[in-house]
Write a protein that holds these residues in place. Structure first.
Motif, PDB file in Angstrom:
ATOM      1  N   LEU A 130      16.238  63.839  11.609  1.00  0.00           N
ATOM      2  CA  LEU A 130      15.059  64.680  11.438  1.00  0.00           C
ATOM      3  C   LEU A 130      15.423  66.156  11.274  1.00  0.00           C
ATOM      4  CD1 LEU A 130      12.682  63.081  14.093  1.00  0.00           C
ATOM      5  CD2 LEU A 130      12.453  62.950  11.605  1.00  0.00           C
ATOM      6  N   ARG A 131      16.646  66.511  11.647  1.00  0.00           N
ATOM      7  CA  ARG A 131      17.153  67.879  11.532  1.00  0.00           C
ATOM      8  C   ARG A 131      16.323  68.926  12.296  1.00  0.00           C
ATOM      9  NH1 ARG A 131      20.496  65.052   9.493  1.00  0.00           N
ATOM     10  NH2 ARG A 131      21.793  65.500   7.684  1.00  0.00           N
ATOM     11  N   PRO A 132      16.067  68.713  13.577  1.00  0.00           N
ATOM     12  CA  PRO A 132      15.476  69.801  14.356  1.00  0.00           C
ATOM     13  C   PRO A 132      16.518  70.913  14.516  1.00  0.00           C
ATOM     14  CG  PRO A 132      16.166  68.046  15.821  1.00  0.00           C
ATOM     15  CD  PRO A 132      16.379  67.542  14.414  1.00  0.00           C
ATOM     16  N   THR A 133      16.072  72.079  14.933  1.00  0.00           N
ATOM     17  CA  THR A 133      17.018  73.165  15.161  1.00  0.00           C
ATOM     18  C   THR A 133      17.949  72.837  16.315  1.00  0.00           C
ATOM     19  OG1 THR A 133      15.174  74.619  14.594  1.00  0.00           O
ATOM     20  CG2 THR A 133      17.180  75.678  15.390  1.00  0.00           C
ATOM     21  N   GLU A 134      17.378  72.258  17.369  1.00  0.00           N
ATOM     22  CA  GLU A 134      18.125  71.970  18.594  1.00  0.00           C
ATOM     23  C   GLU A 134      17.660  70.640  19.174  1.00  0.00           C
ATOM     24  OE1 GLU A 134      16.439  75.173  20.532  1.00  0.00           O
ATOM     25  OE2 GLU A 134      17.359  76.659  19.232  1.00  0.00           O
ATOM     26  N   ILE A 135      18.554  70.014  19.932  1.00  0.00           N
ATOM     27  CA  ILE A 135      18.201  68.807  20.674  1.00  0.00           C
ATOM     28  C   ILE A 135      18.633  68.986  22.122  1.00  0.00           C
ATOM     29  CG2 ILE A 135      18.656  66.345  21.005  1.00  0.00           C
ATOM     30  CD1 ILE A 135      19.019  66.044  18.034  1.00  0.00           C
ATOM     31  N   ASN A 136      17.705  68.736  23.051  1.00  0.00           N
ATOM     32  CA  ASN A 136      18.079  68.640  24.452  1.00  0.00           C
ATOM     33  C   ASN A 136      18.650  67.244  24.662  1.00  0.00           C
ATOM     34  OD1 ASN A 136      17.230  71.210  25.230  1.00  0.00           O
ATOM     35  ND2 ASN A 136      15.155  70.526  25.680  1.00  0.00           N
ATOM     36  N   VAL A 137      19.969  67.148  24.592  1.00  0.00           N
ATOM     37  CA  VAL A 137      20.625  65.843  24.709  1.00  0.00           C
ATOM     38  C   VAL A 137      20.441  65.291  26.118  1.00  0.00           C
ATOM     39  CG1 VAL A 137      22.844  64.635  24.574  1.00  0.00           C
ATOM     40  CG2 VAL A 137      22.292  66.439  22.916  1.00  0.00           C
ATOM     41  N   THR A 165      26.048  61.655  31.402  1.00  0.00           N
ATOM     42  CA  THR A 165      25.759  62.881  30.648  1.00  0.00           C
ATOM     43  C   THR A 165      26.898  63.213  29.693  1.00  0.00           C
ATOM     44  OG1 THR A 165      26.636  64.187  32.503  1.00  0.00           O
ATOM     45  CG2 THR A 165      24.263  63.816  32.461  1.00  0.00           C
ATOM     46  N   VAL A 166      28.130  62.925  30.113  1.00  0.00           N
ATOM     47  CA  VAL A 166      29.288  63.130  29.241  1.00  0.00           C
ATOM     48  C   VAL A 166      29.203  62.168  28.050  1.00  0.00           C
ATOM     49  CG1 VAL A 166      31.810  63.098  29.115  1.00  0.00           C
ATOM     50  CG2 VAL A 166      30.673  63.852  31.220  1.00  0.00           C
ATOM     51  N   LYS A 167      28.837  60.925  28.331  1.00  0.00           N
ATOM     52  CA  LYS A 167      28.676  59.933  27.266  1.00  0.00           C
ATOM     53  C   LYS A 167      27.576  60.358  26.278  1.00  0.00           C
ATOM     54  CE  LYS A 167      31.549  56.528  28.255  1.00  0.00           C
ATOM     55  NZ  LYS A 167      32.569  56.038  27.285  1.00  0.00           N
ATOM     56  N   ALA A 168      26.486  60.904  26.794  1.00  0.00           N
ATOM     57  CA  ALA A 168      25.366  61.295  25.922  1.00  0.00           C
ATOM     58  C   ALA A 168      25.815  62.330  24.892  1.00  0.00           C
ATOM     59  CB  ALA A 168      24.215  61.838  26.759  1.00  0.00           C
ATOM     60  N   PHE A 169      26.580  63.328  25.325  1.00  0.00           N
ATOM     61  CA  PHE A 169      27.053  64.346  24.376  1.00  0.00           C
ATOM     62  C   PHE A 169      28.114  63.761  23.447  1.00  0.00           C
ATOM     63  CE2 PHE A 169      24.846  67.289  27.095  1.00  0.00           C
ATOM     64  CZ  PHE A 169      24.449  68.278  26.220  1.00  0.00           C
ATOM     65  N   GLN A 170      28.930  62.834  23.938  1.00  0.00           N
ATOM     66  CA  GLN A 170      29.895  62.158  23.063  1.00  0.00           C
ATOM     67  C   GLN A 170      29.158  61.414  21.952  1.00  0.00           C
ATOM     68  OE1 GLN A 170      32.414  59.180  25.004  1.00  0.00           O
ATOM     69  NE2 GLN A 170      32.502  58.020  23.092  1.00  0.00           N
ATOM     70  N   PHE A 171      28.130  60.654  22.327  1.00  0.00           N
ATOM     71  CA  PHE A 171      27.360  59.906  21.332  1.00  0.00           C
ATOM     72  C   PHE A 171      26.671  60.851  20.347  1.00  0.00           C
ATOM     73  CE2 PHE A 171      26.590  56.484  24.823  1.00  0.00           C
ATOM     74  CZ  PHE A 171      27.909  56.088  24.723  1.00  0.00           C
ATOM     75  N   ALA A 172      26.125  61.957  20.861  1.00  0.00           N
ATOM     76  CA  ALA A 172      25.426  62.915  19.992  1.00  0.00           C
ATOM     77  C   ALA A 172      26.376  63.486  18.945  1.00  0.00           C
ATOM     78  CB  ALA A 172      24.824  64.044  20.830  1.00  0.00           C
TER      79      ALA A 172
END
Length: 267
Positions: A130-137, A165-172
């Protein structure tokens, strides 16, 4: 009579008799009250803006609001993002990776780690597309129970433990790479939470986890602070302290390049 307004009953405490007063008097008193409250809010906001300026903190403009896919649905968000991009407006999205009430019921109660990872990746891939400016991962990974912050027992926590939380940013980061999207340039990834505006064990743990995210090779752009002012907030009665806030800002900037703040007054 005509032009007198509608009377309301009032009690005279001296003789317990019922007296009447024009409703316009009541409305006038209410108007004065809210005028004073508005003035108080403006004064506090002016002070707050000065604090943020001194701490070198960004306050999102009205276009940078937050919504989750579960709240609004994919079809609405696709049309909204099309308009915001056309108008060159910023927009911040939530993944929904926090307490159980904000994510799809399809994943609640799931214990299969493979299925939970697949859900997280699909959610992130959809939002990135969707290309938002930012995502709160990551947002609000802790619950407040009996005055103490503990890990929220979410599917992500059940699957990956304290490293979710580390996994979430890795996936992102990995899902962005698959789409040819450059984190930090094309899109920004944030950690968002409250009670991070003062020194605390929660802030210390958050900083430790942020360091683990970067040490794992994942990109994180910054931290979004939810800052509440007022003792009427039943979850977090709090009045921000300028010196503590600036100290925290300086500490955060040793760990992440960007910080944004959301400010809300409770009366």
């Amino acid at each position: 009579g005509e032009g007198e307004g509608y009377p309301v009953a009032m009690i005279n405490s001296e003789n317990n008799s019922i007296e009447k007063i024009d409703i316009n008097v009541i409305l006038g008193m209410i108007g004065i009250y809210y005028t004073l409250i508005a003035a108080w809010d403006e004064e506090n906001k002016a002070n707050w803006d000065e604090w943020l300026k001194e701490a070198d903190i960004v306050v999102p403009d009205s276009a940078s609001t937050q919504h989750g896919m579960d709240e609004y649905g994919l079809e609405f968000l696709e049309s909204y993002f099309k308009r915001t991009r056309k108008n060159k407006q910023g927009y911040r999205m939530n993944t929904g990776f926090w307490d159980e009430g904000d994510v799809s019921q399809s994943i609640m109660g799931e214990t299969d780690t493979v299925k939970i990872e697949a859900f997280m990746r699909e959610r992130l891939a959809t939002l990135i597309k969707l290309r938002p400016t930012e995502i709160n991962v990551v947002q609000e990974p802790f619950d407040l129970i009996e005055g103490k912050f503990v890990w929220a027992k979410t599917p992500w926590y059940n699957a990956f433990g304290e490293d979710w939380t580390v996994k979430a940013f890795q996936f992102a980061n990995e899902e962005a790479e698959k789409q040819g999207v450059n984190p930090g340039k094309d899109i920004k990834f944030y950690w968002n939470d409250w009670k991070l505006d003062q020194p605390s064990a929660k802030l210390d743990l958050t900083l430790t986890l942020i360091d683990k995210i970067t040490q794992a090779g994942s990109h994180i752009d910054g931290v979004g602070l939810q800052i509440y002012n007022g003792t009427q907030n039943k979850y977090y009665p709090h009045v921000p302290n300028k010196d503590e806030l600036i100290e925290v800002m300086r500490t955060l900037k040793e760990h992440v390049p960007h910080i944004y703040a959301e400010y809300e007054t409770y009366r």
